[in-house]
Design a protein around this motif. Structure first.
Motif, PDB file in Angstrom:
ATOM      1  N   PRO A  35       0.847  -1.191   0.000  1.00 22.52           N
ATOM      2  CA  PRO A  35       0.000   0.000   0.000  1.00 22.52           C
ATOM      3  C   PRO A  35       0.889   1.249   0.000  1.00 22.52           C
ATOM      4  N   ALA A  36       0.314   2.376  -0.320  1.00 24.53           N
ATOM      5  CA  ALA A  36       1.087   3.618  -0.335  1.00 24.53           C
ATOM      6  C   ALA A  36       1.685   3.883   1.041  1.00 24.53           C
ATOM      7  N   ILE A  37       2.958   4.217   1.051  1.00 25.52           N
ATOM      8  CA  ILE A  37       3.693   4.479   2.283  1.00 25.52           C
ATOM      9  C   ILE A  37       3.779   5.993   2.456  1.00 25.52           C
ATOM     10  N   PRO A  38       3.383   6.505   3.625  1.00 25.24           N
ATOM     11  CA  PRO A  38       3.505   7.945   3.829  1.00 25.24           C
ATOM     12  C   PRO A  38       4.965   8.357   4.028  1.00 25.24           C
ATOM     13  N   LEU A  39       5.335   9.478   3.442  1.00 23.71           N
ATOM     14  CA  LEU A  39       6.658  10.049   3.619  1.00 23.71           C
ATOM     15  C   LEU A  39       6.486  11.334   4.420  1.00 23.71           C
ATOM     16  N   THR A  40       7.224  11.450   5.523  1.00 24.43           N
ATOM     17  CA  THR A  40       7.102  12.619   6.383  1.00 24.43           C
ATOM     18  C   THR A  40       8.475  13.119   6.797  1.00 24.43           C
ATOM     19  N   PHE A  57       4.820   6.896  -1.240  1.00 26.14           N
ATOM     20  CA  PHE A  57       5.608   6.004  -2.085  1.00 26.14           C
ATOM     21  C   PHE A  57       4.860   4.688  -2.168  1.00 26.14           C
ATOM     22  N   SER A  58       4.588   4.230  -3.366  1.00 24.66           N
ATOM     23  CA  SER A  58       3.978   2.916  -3.546  1.00 24.66           C
ATOM     24  C   SER A  58       4.868   2.120  -4.484  1.00 24.66           C
ATOM     25  N   TYR A  59       4.899   0.815  -4.255  1.00 25.75           N
ATOM     26  CA  TYR A  59       5.768  -0.015  -5.073  1.00 25.75           C
ATOM     27  C   TYR A  59       5.181  -1.396  -5.265  1.00 25.75           C
ATOM     28  N   GLU A  60       5.663  -2.047  -6.307  1.00 27.46           N
ATOM     29  CA  GLU A  60       5.293  -3.423  -6.614  1.00 27.46           C
ATOM     30  C   GLU A  60       6.556  -4.122  -7.096  1.00 27.46           C
ATOM     31  N   ILE A  61       6.755  -5.309  -6.583  1.00 26.19           N
ATOM     32  CA  ILE A  61       7.936  -6.077  -6.969  1.00 26.19           C
ATOM     33  C   ILE A  61       7.540  -7.093  -8.017  1.00 26.19           C
ATOM     34  N   GLY A  62       8.233  -7.066  -9.135  1.00 27.62           N
ATOM     35  CA  GLY A  62       8.012  -8.002 -10.222  1.00 27.62           C
ATOM     36  C   GLY A  62       9.269  -8.810 -10.467  1.00 27.62           C
ATOM     37  N   VAL A  63       9.316  -9.500 -11.555  1.00 23.49           N
ATOM     38  CA  VAL A  63      10.464 -10.345 -11.882  1.00 23.49           C
ATOM     39  C   VAL A  63      11.662  -9.468 -12.212  1.00 23.49           C
ATOM     40  N   GLY A  64      12.616  -9.416 -11.282  1.00 28.14           N
ATOM     41  CA  GLY A  64      13.839  -8.655 -11.498  1.00 28.14           C
ATOM     42  C   GLY A  64      13.707  -7.150 -11.457  1.00 28.14           C
ATOM     43  N   GLU A  65      12.559  -6.643 -10.985  1.00 32.17           N
ATOM     44  CA  GLU A  65      12.397  -5.205 -10.951  1.00 32.17           C
ATOM     45  C   GLU A  65      11.473  -4.762  -9.828  1.00 32.17           C
ATOM     46  N   LEU A  66      11.667  -3.530  -9.435  1.00 36.89           N
ATOM     47  CA  LEU A  66      10.819  -2.876  -8.459  1.00 36.89           C
ATOM     48  C   LEU A  66      10.222  -1.669  -9.162  1.00 36.89           C
ATOM     49  N   CYS A  67       8.906  -1.677  -9.329  1.00 36.58           N
ATOM     50  CA  CYS A  67       8.210  -0.570  -9.989  1.00 36.58           C
ATOM     51  C   CYS A  67       7.568   0.293  -8.906  1.00 36.58           C
ATOM     52  N   TYR A  68       7.570   1.599  -9.114  1.00 34.17           N
ATOM     53  CA  TYR A  68       7.158   2.497  -8.043  1.00 34.17           C
ATOM     54  C   TYR A  68       6.535   3.779  -8.580  1.00 34.17           C
ATOM     55  N   THR A  69       5.846   4.446  -7.672  1.00 40.07           N
ATOM     56  CA  THR A  69       5.379   5.812  -7.884  1.00 40.07           C
ATOM     57  C   THR A  69       5.726   6.580  -6.622  1.00 40.07           C
ATOM     58  N   LEU A  70       6.346   7.717  -6.799  1.00 40.56           N
ATOM     59  CA  LEU A  70       6.809   8.555  -5.702  1.00 40.56           C
ATOM     60  C   LEU A  70       6.203   9.938  -5.879  1.00 40.56           C
ATOM     61  N   ASP A  71       5.475  10.403  -4.878  1.00 41.37           N
ATOM     62  CA  ASP A  71       4.855  11.727  -4.906  1.00 41.37           C
ATOM     63  C   ASP A  71       5.316  12.511  -3.691  1.00 41.37           C
TER      64      ASP A  71
END
Length: 145
Positions: A35-40, A57-71
């Motif tokens: 789930p989205a992680i709060p950054l403070t 910060f939200s992320y998903e781990i896939g095969v050989g990669e970490l995909c993310y969105t950072l706001d």
């Protein structure tokens, strides 16, 4: 006896496939999304003396990669860098695209063993965003599942 062997082989094959699928999902993270992680600012050490900065910060781990969105928003100056760090050493383990406009997203190629460690113990890692004013980081959040 042939029926017993066939059932045992079928059951063994099914268990092996289930175990392999579980390992693949846990190891590669095909279904591992957090789930989205709060950054403070409160999570940074030393704590920046600038109020109002925050993000997620939200992320998903896939095969050989970490995909993310950072706001991020409310930073004292534009973001200069962003990373995932190992808590115990503060070492950068995954560089992230700097959210110079407030948002960044992408997929970072990461060694499988590190991805497995993150899946097993996300609390051992944190993400933070650095600025010119706060070179050690202005906002931070601990990874979670």
């Amino acid at each position: 006896a042939i029926i017993m062997i066939t059932k045992r082989r079928t059951r063994t094959a099914a268990l092996t496939l289930a175990a392999a699928a579980a390992f693949t999902l846990a190891g590669s993270g095909a279904a591992t999304a957090a789930p989205a992680i709060p950054l403070t600012i409160g999570q940074e050490t030393p704590k920046p003396d600038a109020a109002g900065a925050h993000g997620s910060f939200s992320y998903e781990i896939g095969v050989g990669e970490l995909c993310y969105t950072l706001d991020v928003t409310g930073l004292s100056t534009p973001a200069a860098a962003a990373h995932i760090h190992l808590v115990s050493t503060n070492a950068v383990v995954v560089p992230l695209t700097t959210p110079t406009t407030g948002t960044s997203s992408g997929c970072a190629t990461v060694e499988r063993s590190l991805l497995q460690q993150i899946v097993r113990n996300p609390g051992a890692y944190y993400v933070n965003v650095h600025t010119q004013t706060f070179s050690g980081g202005q906002v931070q959040g601990t990874l979670s599942t």
